[in-house]
Design an enzyme around this catalytic site. Structure first.
Site, PDB file in Angstrom:
ATOM      1  N   HIS A 121       0.618  -1.276  -0.033  1.00 31.70           N
ATOM      2  CA  HIS A 121       0.171   0.005  -0.007  1.00 31.70           C
ATOM      3  C   HIS A 121       0.893   1.272   0.133  1.00 31.70           C
ATOM      4  O   HIS A 121       0.400   2.300  -0.496  1.00 31.70           O
ATOM      5  CB  HIS A 121      -1.192   0.079   1.223  1.00 31.70           C
ATOM      6  CG  HIS A 121      -0.646   0.426   2.464  1.00 31.70           C
ATOM      7  ND1 HIS A 121      -0.203  -0.685   3.515  1.00 31.70           N
ATOM      8  CD2 HIS A 121      -0.278   1.419   3.122  1.00 31.70           C
ATOM      9  CE1 HIS A 121       0.010   0.098   4.637  1.00 31.70           C
ATOM     10  NE2 HIS A 121       0.013   1.253   4.415  1.00 31.70           N
ATOM     11  N   ASP A 257       1.171  -7.809   2.435  1.00 30.98           N
ATOM     12  CA  ASP A 257       1.402  -6.214   2.040  1.00 30.98           C
ATOM     13  C   ASP A 257       2.614  -5.740   1.704  1.00 30.98           C
ATOM     14  O   ASP A 257       3.442  -5.046   2.632  1.00 30.98           O
ATOM     15  CB  ASP A 257       0.663  -5.532   3.054  1.00 30.98           C
ATOM     16  CG  ASP A 257       0.245  -4.093   2.769  1.00 30.98           C
ATOM     17  OD1 ASP A 257       0.679  -3.514   1.835  1.00 30.98           O
ATOM     18  OD2 ASP A 257      -0.368  -3.303   3.551  1.00 30.98           O
ATOM     19  N   SER A 692       3.936   2.240   8.396  1.00 29.80           N
ATOM     20  CA  SER A 692       3.812   1.142   7.365  1.00 29.80           C
ATOM     21  C   SER A 692       5.097   1.000   6.738  1.00 29.80           C
ATOM     22  O   SER A 692       5.697   1.825   6.358  1.00 29.80           O
ATOM     23  CB  SER A 692       2.733   1.680   6.454  1.00 29.80           C
ATOM     24  OG  SER A 692       1.558   1.465   6.780  1.00 29.80           O
TER      25      SER A 692
END
Ligand code: ARG
Ligand code: GLU
Length: 765
Positions: A121, A257, A692
């Site tokens: 992402h 991810d 992230s």
């Protein structure tokens, strides 16, 4: 000899504390007195706190202070490294493998040839930019088969932290209590400018000074930013985004991810603009990758760039955030997302255009819902009120602190009460103009172009010509992902929200008249506006822009969508913004004093600064949790869970055929654990947005996973961290390796990594 007792019956020699304080005294002479005292207190706190306490409290700590504040706690919890292994300015350390990716996410170096890992992402925008209907890397994944196939990403940056320096003294020099906020910030800006030019650094490096503890402390970051960052690999979205928005913020999780990039440098390993002549960057450190897997109870740490937290708010602020601001934002996005989701499901082209925008809007929408539930479930407001009562008791028990801090909480109450309607209007404005209605965002950009043209007077044409190429290129990007039918529906729905949700006195008359003309029929109004506006389609817009500057400006100003946009912008600027900023500045000042008061009045508590997009370390352990009565969530998930969730053809839970085949044939190679492929795990690391892509590291500093999310029940950790329920979510590095090797057939990438088995100390590589 005096012993201090602390929790769990550990005893400690007080002379050690005194010695350390003396050491600090000698070495920290330059630290300003207030902070000196604070550091001192923290050192005392270090000795009287226990690892359990630290884990309970969470915390995102400054790497350069770990040696003074945290290393004992960390080692007690299981860390096998020294503070210098984590952060050093003389030798390479784990710090040198950590990258601020595009300024928003974190990434890490995983080979000595510039190979870099981050989340899917985080690389999503880049993967999308290289995707077309024919070559759809979002859908099918992408694996560069050799260096020549790696894809250039203009504008993407990778920043390393060279060193961190406490510059509080220099920044606050000449700042006195009598100054008002403007004077204070002018003095601080001046000091920072002097500092920036004075700090030692190489030509390729930059300095950024950041405020900590709400302006009570300042650190300078010497950084180095690489600009040639190429896409190397990404799994298909069915893997990289598996579970999509339904599973976002949710445990148990099965998302792969991750995506991979490579940093390129000039021949002397320095930052350089993209060039075919550039060579793979050689980092000072890269992370070995553990093949030994993780187990419940294992030590973990997360090293990265958390964006923003607000852990020290007064209860009145939490209440307003929860009951007024979050509820409004959730409602606005509810409406917008419903519309876009429907269109995306019906049309593959719209899905590509809107996938990234949708994910961005949905992400925080869902987070705020979880945050509100968590604040409620954890009784955050009540707890904070209790904390405040205790604090006030301490403050009022001393006549000096009573004078300094006695009115803080009632001042907060007054300011937040006054702030509420401006705060709400401000959020409506940014949700509607900046985020959700695209034609309004475009109006905003054109409006500043028009204003500057007009301000330039005689020089208007010159300005126009100089800015025109940038407007053109912005518009090209804008229309590539724009569908006016989708935007029209969002426009109609959200304008109604705006008119109905914002304080009447803040609304623009022009808009109200229009609404009146259409007898409150927003759909009709949108139909008319969109039928006549040139902003909503590229052909009309580029045609309009090809005219002479003065007629372009005149035409834009007459455009019906633009007129609505500008009426909202102007009304906001006149009626909301000034007062909003004024009260906000007051609140900031109160918050700065409140922070100082908490530190001063609670000498036994260890404080960590709120996240501010600077490099931090947080640690904890792999741990499950109880989301509700009678339910326990284990901390690990496996490939089997992907097959359980598999819904053929579904846009969130489809599983690629190849992965199903590998699963059926159990072709797991060296990545299996007891015959299963691990996929995700959770831990008590205190993380937030920006973390992230951060590496999850084991006790030896080997990579064990990639942070990408938090559990929904714990998203309130930005405001009220609670170790019982707050967990970060990581994708297991073994799943990443498995996908690269078995699914992507890109074993050659694994060959450049360093695989280790720390639990058995056998190097596989
Ligand atoms: N919740 C994660 C974060 O805050 C992941 C977001 C991306 N994924 C998504 N489905 N929108 O950024
Ligand atoms: N997904 C988040 C990010 O993009 C991390 C999750 C969180 O907010 O903790 O940084």
């Amino acid at each position: 000899m005096i012993y201090i007792e602390y929790a769990q019956n550990h005893y400690l020699n007080l002379s050690v504390i005194i010695k350390s304080n003396l050491y600090l005294l000698q070495n920290q002479k330059k630290i300003n007195m207030r902070f000196f005292r604070f550091l001192l207190l923290n050192v005392v706190a270090l000795f009287i706190s226990t690892s359990t306490l630290t884990a309970q409290d969470g915390g995102m700590w400054i790497p350069s202070l770990v040696k003074q504040l945290n290393i004992d706690d960390m080692q007690e919890m299981g860390l096998e490294l020294t503070a210098d292994d984590l952060y050093s300015i003389n030798n390479s350390s784990v710090k040198d493998a950590i990258v601020h990716f595009g300024g928003g996410c974190t990434a890490e170096m995983i080979s000595n040839q510039g190979l870099m890992l981050t989340n899917h992402h985080c690389g999503y925008g880049e993967i999308q930019a290289h995707s077309t209907l024919e070559n759809n890397y979002l859908k099918d994944g992408f694996w560069a088969k050799n260096r020549d196939e790696e894809l250039e990403n203009p504008g993407l940056t990778a920043t390393f932290i060279i060193r961190i320096e406490d510059v509080t003294n220099a920044v606050l020099s000449g700042v006195i209590a009598e100054m008002n906020e403007d004077e204070r910030s002018a003095q601080i800006s001046k000091n920072i400018a002097t500092l920036n030019s004075g700090l030692e650094k190489e030509e390729s490096q930059d300095v950024k000074v950041k405020s900590f503890f709400d302006g009570n402390q300042y650190f300078a970051f010497i950084t180095e930013t690489y600009k040639d960052v190429r896409l190397v690999g990404a799994p298909p979205s069915m893997i990289g985004k598996f579970g999509s928005d339904t599973d976002n913020w949710v445990w148990p999780r099965h998302t792969g991810d991750f995506s991979m990039f490579r940093i390129y440098a000039s021949e002397d390993n320095k930052p350089a603009e993209y060039s075919e002549k550039n060579v793979p960057y050689q980092p000072k450190h890269f992370l070995p990758i553990s093949l030994d897997g993780v187990e419940e109870g294992d030590f973990t740490m997360v090293y990265g760039f958390p964006g923003r937290t607000q852990e020290y708010l007064p209860s009145v602020a939490i209440k307003q955030l929860k009951e007024v601001i979050n509820s409004a934002r959730i409602e606005i996005r509810n409406k917008a997302l419903k519309i876009v989701d429907k269109e995306m499901r019906a049309d593959e082209g719209i899905k590509i255009q809107y996938a990234s925008k949708y994910a961005r809007i949905a992400n925080y929408w869902k987070k705020w819902i979880g945050e509100n539930k968590g604040l409620e479930a954890s009784q955050a407001v009540v707890k904070r009120e209790k904390y405040e009562a205790e604090l006030m008791e301490k403050i009022n028990s001393d006549s000096v602190s009573k004078v300094k801090y006695g009115n803080l909480l009632s001042d907060f109450d007054k300011s937040y009460a006054e702030f509420e309607k401006y705060n709400l209007a401000n959020n409506f404005y940014s949700e509607i103009v900046y985020r959700n209605v695209e034609v309004l965002r475009l109006s905003y950009i054109l409006n500043s172009f028009v204003n500057k043209y007009e301000e330039a007077g005689d020089k208007g044409d010159e300005y126009f010509k100089s800015k025109k190429p940038r407007i053109d290129s912005y518009l090209k990007g804008f229309y590539k992902n724009y569908n006016s039918e989708v935007d029209k529906k969002v426009f109609a729905t959200l304008l109604q929200e705006y008119v109905e949700g914002v304080d009447k006195s803040f609304l623009p008359e022009y808009l109200l008249d229009e609404v009146d003309d259409y007898k409150n029929n927003y759909t009709k109004m949108a139909d008319k506006v969109f039928a006549k506006s040139a902003l909503i389609n590229d052909t009309d817009m580029f045609m309009l822009l090809s005219k002479s500057p003065s007629s372009v400006i005149a035409k834009i100003k007459k455009d019906p969508a633009y007129k609505i946009g500008v009426s909202i912008i102007n009304a906001y600027n006149a009626k909301v913004e000034p007062k909003y900023s004024e009260i906000n500045a007051e609140i900031k000042k109160l918050q700065r004093t409140y922070m100082a008061a908490q530190i001063e009045m609670m000498p036994n508590k260890k404080f960590y600064p709120d996240a501010n997009s600077t490099l931090r370390i947080t640690w904890g352990k792999v741990d499950g949790y109880e989301p509700k009565d009678g339910v326990y969530y284990y901390p690990k998930t496996y490939l089997d869970g992907i097959m359980e969730k598999y819904v053929p053809g579904d846009y969130e839970f489809n599983v690629p055929e190849k992965l199903r085949k590998i699963y059926d044939e159990k072709d797991f190679g060296i990545y299996a654990e007891n015959g299963k492929i691990p996929v995700g795990f959770i831990g008590t690391n205190h993380t937030t947005g920006g973390n992230s892509g951060s590496p999850a590291l084991d006790a030896h500093g080997n990579l064990i996973g990639l942070n990408f999310d938090r559990v929904w029940e714990g998203t309130m950790s930005d405001i009220n961290y609670d170790a019982n329920i707050c967990r970060n979510i990581m994708v297991d590095v073994k799943y990443i390796l498995f996908i690269i090797d078995k699914y992507g057939d890109a074993k050659y990438l694994i060959d450049e990594m360093k695989l280790v088995r720390p639990k058995t100390t056998l190097i596989v590589d």
